[in-house]
Design a protein around this motif. Structure first.
Motif, mmCIF file in Angstrom:
data_model
loop_
_atom_site.group_PDB
_atom_site.id
_atom_site.type_symbol
_atom_site.label_atom_id
_atom_site.label_comp_id
_atom_site.label_asym_id
_atom_site.label_seq_id
_atom_site.Cartn_x
_atom_site.Cartn_y
_atom_site.Cartn_z
ATOM 1 N N HIS A 78 16.074 21.596 105.999
ATOM 2 C CA HIS A 78 15.489 22.717 105.264
ATOM 3 C C HIS A 78 14.255 23.270 105.983
ATOM 4 C CE1 HIS A 78 17.935 22.612 101.637
ATOM 5 N NE2 HIS A 78 17.841 21.300 101.620
ATOM 6 N N THR A 120 9.118 31.810 100.500
ATOM 7 C CA THR A 120 8.611 31.085 99.334
ATOM 8 C C THR A 120 7.211 31.528 98.935
ATOM 9 O OG1 THR A 120 9.931 29.132 99.860
ATOM 10 C CG2 THR A 120 7.984 28.799 98.463
ATOM 11 N N ARG A 153 12.437 21.823 98.712
ATOM 12 C CA ARG A 153 11.880 23.143 98.451
ATOM 13 C C ARG A 153 10.404 23.168 98.847
ATOM 14 N NH1 ARG A 153 16.423 24.084 98.260
ATOM 15 N NH2 ARG A 153 17.691 25.113 96.640
#
Length: 287
Positions: free
Chosen positions: A185, A100, A208
């Motif tokens: 996650h 990311t 996220r």
């Protein structure tokens, strides 16, 4: 087992990599119902169960993993034929797999990676999963763990430091709640850290990592970020000292057979130069 088309195997690879029918729909163009029928037909033709089906998705069985592994060489051969058959004047495709925050960093500096005169297209895959290049799933990858595969070439990029961050105007940050990604996650060590050390103080979870930074800037709470992300941001401040246990080295990885391709060599050189030029920021020394 006779007359199984390569198309069936390609669909299997897409469903296996996507982890479910809905996600595979986007890359295959087929409906979940059609994909389901095709996978059942393949299992019947092979006489083996390839998936454990549940409401959360399609998980590979042992036979499913074995078939996927067998198909890697075919997938690589297909990729090699595609490259060979391309018109030499067409832009070369380079697939880059990064996490990311390296993706975020590259986006901030993309003009230094891809230039107007380059005859190259870039496919950027952003994931917290480890970049897989052994079977040419990508052309360039950046990893937080030193690669051990013998068919990969590695270049050390330097170290990455991590800290907790919050909004710059917060003075009493010790009493701020923690923010984290959902546990399933939390693949990377820095994403697991709030769960392992402040589980009872987490008030917001997201799916996220990029959302953590947005929430911290909004003043919602504390988050763990790489120093090269948190330190330069004018809206953030460190909420404590470096979390030394999270510091790690970072590697750029390419496949031995592809590293001499001109477009891969060019982009690799630029990415290495870009990250090494910011070594102090990555090590957290510019706070």
């Amino acid at each position: 087992m006779k007359n199984i088309s390569w198309d069936s195997y390609q669909l299997f690879i897409k469903v296996a990599n996507a982890g479910g029918l809905s996600a595979a729909q986007a890359v295959s163009g087929l409906s979940p119902a059609t994909l389901s029928r095709r996978m059942l037909a393949l299992e019947q033709q092979l006489g083996r169960s390839l998936f454990d089906r549940s409401q959360t998705g399609y998980a590979l069985t042992r036979d499913g993993y074995a078939l996927l592994d067998h198909l890697k060489s075919f997938e690589s051969a297909e990729r090699a034929v595609d490259i060979w058959s391309q018109n030499t004047s067409a832009p070369a495709l380079v697939r880059i797999t990064v996490g990311t925050w390296i993706a975020w960093f590259m986006a901030q500096n993309f003009a230094r990676i891809q230039k107007e005169q380059d005859n190259v297209r870039i496919e950027l895959c952003v994931t917290e999963e480890r970049a897989a290049l052994a079977h040419r799933e990508a052309d360039i990858g950046i990893r937080a763990v030193e690669p051990q595969e013998l068919n990969l070439t590695k270049t050390l990029l330097g170290e990455v430091a991590y800290c907790a961050y919050c909004h710059r105007n917060v003075r009493d940050w010790q009493h701020l709640p923690w923010l984290a990604v959902l546990p399933h996650h939390a693949i990377s060590a820095y994403l697991r850290w709030p769960h392992e050390h402040h589980a009872g103080e987490i008030t917001v979870m997201v799916n996220r990592p990029r959302s953590l930074m947005d929430l911290a800037i909004a003043g919602v709470g504390r988050v763990v970020l790489p120093c090269f992300v948190g330190d330069p941001d004018p809206h953030l401040q460190r909420a404590g000292d470096e979390i030394v246990a999270l510091r790690h080295r970072q590697w750029l990885v390419t496949h031995n057979d592809d590293r001499h391709r001109a477009e891969i060599r060019l982009l690799s050189k630029r990415i290495v130069g870009l990250i090494k030029a910011q070594a102090d920021i990555f090590r957290g020394r510019n706070a």
